[in-house]
Structures are given as structure tokens and as C-alpha cells.
Enzyme design. Structure first.
Site, PDB file in Angstrom:
ATOM      1  N   HIS A  86       6.600  39.063 -38.055  1.00 44.93           N
ATOM      2  CA  HIS A  86       6.370  37.700 -38.678  1.00 44.93           C
ATOM      3  C   HIS A  86       8.030  36.881 -38.946  1.00 44.93           C
ATOM      4  O   HIS A  86       7.999  35.492 -38.768  1.00 44.93           O
ATOM      5  CB  HIS A  86       5.603  37.730 -39.836  1.00 44.93           C
ATOM      6  CG  HIS A  86       4.227  37.905 -39.441  1.00 44.93           C
ATOM      7  ND1 HIS A  86       3.474  38.040 -40.739  1.00 44.93           N
ATOM      8  CD2 HIS A  86       3.778  38.312 -38.558  1.00 44.93           C
ATOM      9  CE1 HIS A  86       2.194  38.481 -40.005  1.00 44.93           C
ATOM     10  NE2 HIS A  86       2.220  38.623 -38.917  1.00 44.93           N
ATOM     11  N   ASP A 141      -0.909  39.494 -32.047  1.00 49.65           N
ATOM     12  CA  ASP A 141      -0.078  39.355 -33.347  1.00 49.65           C
ATOM     13  C   ASP A 141       1.260  38.547 -32.851  1.00 49.65           C
ATOM     14  O   ASP A 141       1.344  37.926 -31.717  1.00 49.65           O
ATOM     15  CB  ASP A 141       0.264  40.768 -33.954  1.00 49.65           C
ATOM     16  CG  ASP A 141       1.036  41.761 -32.717  1.00 49.65           C
ATOM     17  OD1 ASP A 141       1.766  41.303 -31.882  1.00 49.65           O
ATOM     18  OD2 ASP A 141       0.743  43.067 -32.794  1.00 49.65           O
TER      19      ASP A 141
END
Length: 259
Positions: A86, A141
Site C-alpha cells: 500500500h 492486491d
């Protein structure tokens, strides 16, 4: 710079090239690579850098997570992603300059998401794009579920992610996932040339345009127009903008005289 480092950076004028450098593993992402990549995004944030090229060493762009690397079992899956992938996706999105992915070979899993997070993608003729998530029982992801529907549309993105089938460079061009396909030997020079062209643009318009387009994906028309007005004021006041406008006026005048 150590040529054995998992991520290499090279500055040429206002262009920074970031190279994932684990060719023996198709540049798969392990802890050391992610740590080094964070330093690369920090370097890319330097205002003197006006365009960024991201590519891979050897025959792969990025094979995604290194499944052979030791697993960190101290964090549950959601926490692990927040500390691994992230920050990189957010760092790329926060760069107020164009980011070009020069996809030189397979881009799979999180490597596909990394390419999708760039502003532009140019592929070598032998590149492949592989959404490998469902094959190992995972959801997309590294931001793949955010970027791919915006690039391809929901139905096409879902079908592709659900089946996981490899996409050739030619198919990626047809789908609009990449903007160009070039011979492998010309990829990096072509991407770098484009980066230099963008870096040479006057003022701060390219960075503000990136910000405006991303803002527009998430708001209604009225809010977009408000942001447009705010950013245009910044663009007008930026150094170099008056000179660029004068050059355009002069060019238009010359064109009329030639007619």
C-alpha cells in the site's frame, strides 16, 4: 550505487529511471526490494525530478510477490498489505509528475498492479500481463482492483481478474491497458524519450493535470469544475508559464503570416 541492489535508480536531467533489479527472480517483490523501492519513491518526489520511468532488469518487469521468500507470519494479511504494497501505490499516486511503466516482460500479480498504478504503460513486444491472484486463492492486491476497472471497465476487468489468463502485449494494446508496443530493444530508450518530452513541458501543468484527472474519477461535475478553477489558477501563476504562452502566440502569428 551497488549493481547488486534490488532497486536501481538513475537520474538523467529531470528524468529518474527506477529499475527493479532481481532478474533471477523476474524482479519478484521481497522485503528488501520493497524497502529499497520506498527510497526510490522518496528520490522521485524531489522537485528537480519531473518524470519517472519504472522498469525491470532482465527478461521480466515484475512477477509480483516472491512466493519463495520467507513469509512474515507476525502480521495478519490485511496488516501485511498495509505495510508492504500500500505505501508504494500511494507514493506513486502522490507524485505530481508523470510515471511511465516500461513493461519489458511478464507483469504478474502485484507486478501487474504496479504497472497499472503508473500513469502510462509502454510494453515490449514480448511482455505479458498476468492477473495471478485467483490462481492462488487471493483477491487483487496492490491497488489492482482500483486501477484496472478504471483502465478497462468493470466487466472486462472482472472477467480478466476472475479467469487470470495471460494477456499478450498486442492484446493489452487493443484493450487500452498499454498505449504503445515497441520492440524490446527499443523499449527503455522510447520510454525515456517520452519522459524527457514530458519533463520539458513548461510550468507545472502536467502534475496538475494528473491531480485533476484523478480527482475527477471520484467526484461529480460541479466538484470537478471547482477543482479545475483552483488548479488553473496555480498553473497560470507558475514560473515559465508566461514565456510558454508568448511562444505559442508567436507560433500562431507566424503560421498566419505563412498562409
Amino acid at each position: 550505487m551497488n549493481p547488486a541492489d534490488p532497486v536501481l535508480t538513475r537520474r538523467e536531467g529531470a528524468v529518474l529511471t527506477v529499475t527493479l533489479n532481481r532478474p533471477e527472480r523476474l524482479n519478484a517483490l521481497d522485503a528488501a526490494t520493497l524497502y529499497a523501492l520506498a527510497d526510490a519513491w522518496h528520490e522521485a518526489a524531489d522537485p528537480a525530478v519531473r518524470a519517472v520511468v519504472v522498469t525491470g532488469a532482465g527478461r521480466g518487469f515484475c512477477a509480483g510477490a516472491d512466493l519463495r521468500a520467507p513469509r512474515d507470519t507476525s502480521r495478519p494479511g490485511s496488516t501485511g498489505l498495509r505495510h508492504t504494497y500500500h505505501p508504494h501505490v500511494l507514493a506513486m499516486a502522490a507524485l505530481d509528475k508523470p510515471v511511465i511503466a516500461a513493461v519489458n516482460g511478464p507483469a504478474a500479480g502485484a507486478g501487474l498492479s504496479l504497472a497499472a498504478a503508473a500513469d502510462l504503460r509502454i510494453a515490449a513486444e514480448g511482455a505479458k500481463f498476468v492477473p495471478a491472484f485467483t490462481a492462488i486463492g487471493l483477491v487483487p492486491d496492490a491497488g489492482g482492483a482500483y486501477f484496472l476497472p478504471r483502465l478497462l471497465g468493470y466487466a472486462r476487468a472482472y472477467e480478466w481478474l476472475a479467469t487470470g489468463r495471460p494477456l499478450t502485449a498486442a492484446e493489452a494494446l487493443t484493450w487500452g491497458l498499454v498505449s504503445e508496443v515497441v520492440p524490446a530493444g527499443e523499449l527503455l530508450s522510447h520510454a525515456t524519450k517520452l519522459a524527457h518530452q514530458m519533463a520539458d513541458a513548461p510550468g507545472i501543468a502536467l502534475g496538475l493535470t494528473k491531480r485533476l484527472l484523478n480527482h475527477g474519477l471520484n467526484v461529480g461535475l460541479a466538484e470537478l469544475l471547482d477543482e479545475e478553477a483552483r488548479l488553473q489558477a496555480l498553473a497560470v501563476a507558475a514560473p515559465g508559464r508566461d514565456q510558454a504562452r508568448a511562444r505559442m502566440v508567436n507560433r500562431m502569428s507566424t503560421t498566419r503570416e505563412e498562409r
